[in-house]
Structure formats: C-alpha cells, structure tokens
Enzyme design. Structure first.
Site, mmCIF file in Angstrom:
data_model
loop_
_atom_site.group_PDB
_atom_site.id
_atom_site.type_symbol
_atom_site.label_atom_id
_atom_site.label_comp_id
_atom_site.label_asym_id
_atom_site.label_seq_id
_atom_site.Cartn_x
_atom_site.Cartn_y
_atom_site.Cartn_z
ATOM 1 N N CYS A 2 19.291 -91.673 -18.663
ATOM 2 C CA CYS A 2 19.789 -92.860 -17.982
ATOM 3 C C CYS A 2 18.928 -93.186 -16.771
ATOM 4 C CB CYS A 2 21.232 -92.642 -17.500
ATOM 5 S SG CYS A 2 22.368 -92.053 -18.759
ATOM 6 N N LEU A 46 21.007 -94.566 -21.837
ATOM 7 C CA LEU A 46 20.334 -94.437 -23.124
ATOM 8 C C LEU A 46 21.121 -93.372 -23.879
ATOM 9 C CD1 LEU A 46 17.856 -95.267 -24.875
ATOM 10 C CD2 LEU A 46 16.663 -93.302 -23.892
ATOM 11 N N ALA A 47 21.935 -93.797 -24.830
ATOM 12 C CA ALA A 47 22.899 -92.898 -25.466
ATOM 13 C C ALA A 47 22.201 -91.918 -26.403
ATOM 14 C CB ALA A 47 23.948 -93.707 -26.230
ATOM 15 N N ASN A 70 21.183 -88.628 -14.900
ATOM 16 C CA ASN A 70 20.016 -88.983 -15.703
ATOM 17 C C ASN A 70 19.420 -87.701 -16.250
ATOM 18 O OD1 ASN A 70 17.490 -89.892 -16.672
ATOM 19 N ND2 ASN A 70 16.594 -89.744 -14.629
ATOM 20 N N GLY A 71 19.399 -87.544 -17.560
ATOM 21 C CA GLY A 71 18.784 -86.356 -18.135
ATOM 22 C C GLY A 71 19.597 -85.752 -19.255
#
Length: 650
Positions: A2, A46-47, A70-71
């Site tokens: 993300c 971002l799935a 994020n990660g």
C-alpha cells in the site's frame, strides 16, 4: 502492499484525501481512512493477502488501536495463531490485523515479533500516541515532517507536500549525493522532511517526537560449523525464506536476469511452486552488448518456467525522465531506472507480485570491489617503481569504454586508492566522485551551507571506525546499512510501486541477512571468488555455466547514449546558463565531465546521470514546485533542446 499517509491534530478531511490520492499508484485497488479529533490515517491498497476482508485501516476489538500499513508480514499466520492462543479475536485473515493485536499484547516491543517488509503507522487512542515503524533492512520507505504542531507522515514525500508548500533544499544532502552516491537517514533533499531509517521506530506523543533503533544489524557473531554444514543450512534457510515470500492470494512471478542471485531464487521458487512465471528485460539493435537475455533464457529452460522477455529498442526513453524523478521525489543516480520502470510496467500486466534477487551482492560480497582488497595485497608486493612508474601511468592513459566493458574504469579506480591503507583504499573505491572532482563540481554556495562538504561522513564513520577490527565486517555493514536500503531498495521500491507492482526480496529477509553475515568472510569471499557459499548452494539447482560465469551486472547503454542520441540533450540541459540558474553545481566542472566522457578519456555515465537527475529534480520540484504530473512533461523542464521538444523523439 500500500501507500500510507496521515497526520496528527484536528481533522482536515480534504487534505487527507489529497495526500492519500497522491499515492494512488501504490495501491489502486481501494482506499481507506480513519479520522478523529486527534489523528487522521489513510491508505491506498494493492490487495495481495485476504482480498475479501483485508481493507485498511484495521482496528482492535475495542476500536482504540488503529493501523495503516505498507508491506507484508510474512510470518503472519504463525503470529496470528500465537495471538489467538493468548485470547485475541480476529475479524479478518489479513496480515495487517496481526500488527494491531501484537501491539496490544507486547506494547512497543510488538515489532520484535514481525518478519517482513513494512512501513507502519499505528495510533493508540488510549495513550494518544502515533507510532511509525520501518522494517529492519529498509525495503519499504516512510517519511515524516513536523510542522505547525502536527506530525505528517507518508510512504512518499509527495504526499507530505500536499500539506506544506515549503521545500527548502538540504545542501548537505547534495554533498552526500556526490560523495557517497546516496543520502542516509534521517536526511532527505529537503530540510523539513526526514526519513525513518531501517530498523527504526518513531513515537509521537504530547507534541514530542522520539526516534530510536529497535534493531541494528551486527555482523560480529560467527557461525562455528563446517563449510559443508553452512552450505546445508544456507540452502534450508533460503528455502524457508522463499516459502514465506511466496505467501499470497494472488499470483507471484519473478525477475530473472540470468545472474546467480535471481537464478537461484527462481530455481528454489520452482521447487516450491508448480508453475512459475519469469520476466527479463534487454535491448535489441545497437545495445545488444548490454543484454543478459540469453543467460536468463538458459535458466528458464533449465528450471522450467513460463518465461517472458521485454526487448526494448536502442532508444534512451528520455521522455520518461520527469516521470522517473517524480516517483523518486528526490535525485537518484541509477541509470537503469527507466529500464526497471518499463520492466515493472510490463510485469504488472501478468502478475501483481514479483520476487527479485536484490541483496545478494551486499550480504555475500558480490561486487568486484570486494575482491579488490585481495588484489590490493598482491599489488603491494610489486616494487614501488613498477606500480607508480609503469602500471599507474599505463592505467591513466587507458580510454574508458562505454560499451558494457568496465575494465579500464576499474583499473583506474583500483590504482587511485592502491597507495592508501586498505580502509582508505576501499573508501576511495566506493565514492561516486574522486574528492578533487567533487570539490570542483559542487558549487561553493552549496558547500558553505554543509557541515561535511566532502559528503563522505557516513562512509568514514563505518569504514574507519576503530570499534570493529575486521575491515570486511565494516564493508558488509556499509553495504547492508547504507548502499542496500538507500540506493538499491529505494530504486526498486519506487520503480515497482510507480506501476502498482509489489516486489519482494527474499535475500533481504532480516533473519537470512543475520545468518549470512554471521558466516566467516572466507565462506562468502574465497580469494576473489565472490558469493562462494551462495554459489555452492546454487550448484545444487543450476548449470555450472550459470553459477560460474563472470559477473556482468544489470546495466544500461547510458554511456553510449550520452555520446550519441543524448549528446545534444545533455549539452543543452547541462549548459553553463542552465546549470548556473540552478546554482547547485559548477558549470565548468560539468562541462569538463561531458568533454572527458564524450572524448572517451573517461566513462562518466553514472556520474553524469547523477548530475542530470539532480538538475531535473531541482527544476521540477524546487523551481516549478510540481505537485503531480498531470500536465507536466519533459518539454516543461528548462534546458531541454528545442529540437527534442518539437520532434518528441527520445
């Protein structure tokens, strides 16, 4: 994967939306936010894991702990079970939710239980504190800025600029850029924006920010087993890491250059997965000398992957320059940025996740400079007259090729430090510019505002530190703590996320890094044989000609372009008038670099690209104060030749 952004203090929903939307490329699947009187959190997703219920922000049972992230947390399944056994209730199957409950269970020590790559922002409403965390090796970025009683944070600097129009240049960063080739934390190119370092945690509470290391790479411990035992254990640890990195609810592919790092990753990936897609990029036509496509194809055929090649023509794609710098938000001197950008764009059409071999050179001594110390010992056995009057004079007269061969350049760099103690010789080899050229290149006004005009304080702190007796340990620390996160991982993160592609680097898993760097030096570097133990593992999976072939490295024909296709562009873009207007560099030194490069006396491809990146950044971000690329192109940057603007050619 993300992009995250937010700030403390009273709500500003419109500002939060702007910050979040500027990161759309990092997470085009969906967005989310959490707004209270004290904090505003947002993310673009971002799935990858738990596609159905993994939306962020995620909260605990009592809704007083919130997180955006994020990660990937690779060990989330084991951690989730441990927390369930301790009584925690999960409402999703997402790795993100383990962060919330781990914080409930362990407090600030929650990060000790995470294995993965991450930039985390966690809000504790009970204690009114914001916690920011970056992963141990630095795969994922996290920036912050204090302004007007608020703390702003984001995965990329551009989001923070939605909150402030002030962009004061950090002149020390300019010096560091040309001294070290990169800028170490907490500095960025902006005085008012800092970055969290690898393995760091920041806590913001009662309007006070404190930053600490929660993990520090320490290669001092040593593996005590036999070499055979070390090979077996490394093989198993690599497989264990691969299993973790393959956890995904979407398809995972892999970059394949044909080098030993990416090749072994693909081979082990194939051992664990029935079907594997691999992707390579190279040039056709006049740039064939920079290709490794045939080696990648050999590996793909041997392993049995569904292989894809992106073959570019000999064009420089210079029109991508503003887009590249936009996604960095800062200057970055990697000439292959456009190449990787286009590769990620290509790969993203087939998969959402790709594995890369980033990190192998840093933890297994894979660069030519590592073996240089072995040659240095032999070189000093020669009579001084032979060294100074014959070899060094011949080396100085050698022309430097820009056609993919770096022998002459390496010889010159080697002899430039050969008369110095090993630590100082290595320092000479890793600097982007020699001290005299850097002193001439950077403008006096810039140096006058810098505490360290030479820009090599970080290099000296690590290499010349008396705290560690082993030079090779210090070299590893420099690579793992500096070059890897600040250069290699930065460039891979920005170019991949610009195209909504998640890239995972198994060789950057911190547990694997700890083990690899615990191995005695001669297990990793045997004489001049780089990656000794890594290659012994690779022999179990790959053909001899792949494992033992000479290292080429991922490169682009930028040196050739600067003599040909980009000659007019570089001369116009870096003319005396244009460089003087920016005020960062000395035009005479820039002109001399161009002359030396175009004449063949020196190969300044990397250095000139760094100059172009710096000037592009300054003209875009400081002069033109861009906030997005919607109506901005190469034609908008001063100094671009009129012919290029009119024709639109690259």
């Amino acid at each position: 994967m993300c992009g995250i952004a937010g700030f403390t203090g009273s709500p500003k929903p419109a500002l939060l939306a702007e910050m979040c939307n500027s990161l759309f490329h990092r997470g085009p699947d969906e967005g989310g936010e959490h707004i209270t009187a004290d904090v505003s959190l947002s993310m673009r997703r971002l799935a990858i894991i738990d596609l159905a219920t993994g939306q962020q922000p995620i909260f605990n049972e009592t809704r007083d702990i919130w997180v955006v992230f994020n990660g990937e947390i690779y060990n989330y399944e084991v951690l989730m079970q441990t927390l369930r056994d301790a009584g925690h209730q999960f409402r999703t199957n997402s790795d993100t939710e383990t962060i919330v409950h781990a914080y409930e269970e362990y407090g600030l020590d929650f990060v000790d239980h995470l294995q993965g790559m991450y930039g985390i922002a966690l809000w504790d409403d009970r204690l009114k504190r914001l916690i920011l965390v970056r992963d141990r090796i630095g795969e994922k970025p996290l920036f912050y800025s204090e302004d007007g009683g608020r703390l702003y944070f984001a995965s990329e600097i551009k989001a923070i600029f939605k909150a402030t129009e002030q962009r004061p240049v950090d002149h020390q960063a300019v010096c560091d850029f040309f001294g070290s080739g990169y800028v170490t934390e907490p500095k960025t190119f902006y005085k008012n924006v800092r970055k969290l370092g690898p393995g760091q945690m920041a806590v913001y509470q009662d309007s006070t920010l404190s930053v600490r290391d929660y993990w520090k790479h320490d290669p001092a411990s040593r593996f005590t087993g036999t070499f055979s035992e070390a090979v077996d254990e490394l093989d198993q640890r690599l497989l264990d890491t691969m299993r973790l990195c393959l956890k995904s609810d979407v398809e995972v592919g892999a970059f394949l250059s044909g080098g030993v790092d990416s090749s072994l990753i693909v081979a082990q990936m194939k051992k664990l997965s029935a079907e594997v897609k691999t992707f390579s990029v190279g040039y056709g036509s006049e740039a064939l000398g920079f290709n490794e496509l045939k080696h990648a194809k050999t590996v793909a055929e041997h392993v049995g992957t569904e292989h894809h090649e992106l073959i570019l023509d000999a064009s420089s794609n210079i029109r991508l320059l503003p887009e590249i710098i936009y996604h960095y938000d800062e200057p970055h001197g990697e000439p292959t940025s456009m190449l990787v950008y286009l590769l990620c764009q290509y790969v993203q059409k087939s998969v959402k996740v790709a594995l890369s071999g980033t990190g192998g050179d840093e933890i297994f001594y894979g660069y030519p400079r590592h073996g240089g110390l072995h040659y240095l010992r032999r070189y000093r056995l020669l009579p001084k007259f032979v060294r100074t009057q014959i070899i060094e004079r011949i080396a100085d007269s050698l022309p430097e090729s820009t056609r993919g061969g770096n022998f002459s350049k390496r010889v010159k760099r080697f002899v430039s430090g050969a008369a110095k103690p090993p630590e100082e010789a290595y320092l000479t080899w890793v600097k982007l510019l020699n001290p005299d050229l850097q002193d001439q290149l950077v403008a006096e006004d810039v140096k006058s505002f810098a505490d360290d005009p030479a820009g090599d304080e970080f290099l000296k702190q690590v290499l010349l530190s008396p705290e560690r007796s082993e030079l090779m340990d210090r070299i590893c620390e420099l690579d793992v703590g500096g070059y890897l996160p600040e250069y290699q991982l930065t460039y891979m993160d920005r170019m991949s996320m610009a195209n909504s592609l998640e890239v995972r680097a198994p060789l950057c898993d911190y547990a694997l890094v700890d083990f690899a760097t615990s191995l005695p030096v001669d297990m990793r570097l045997r004489g001049t044989r780089s990656k000794h133990i890594f290659k012994e593992v690779a022999k179990r999976y790959l053909p001899h000609e792949i494992v033992e072939r000479k290292k080429v490295g991922f490169d682009s024909p930028i040196g050739q372009w600067l003599k040909g296709e980009l000659k007019e562009f570089s001369e116009s873009f870096l003319s005396e008038e244009q460089v003087l207007r920016s005020g960062l560099l000395n035009p005479a030194a820039v002109r001399q670099m161009l002359n030396d490069h175009q004449s063949g006396r020196r190969n300044y491809a990397l250095q000139l690209w760094s100059v172009i990146a710096l000037e592009t950044w300054y003209r875009m971000y400081i002069e033109d104060n861009i906030t997005d690329l919607q109506d901005y192109s190469l034609d908008d940057i001063r100094g671009v030749p009129v012919d290029l603007q009119l024709t639109g050619t690259a």
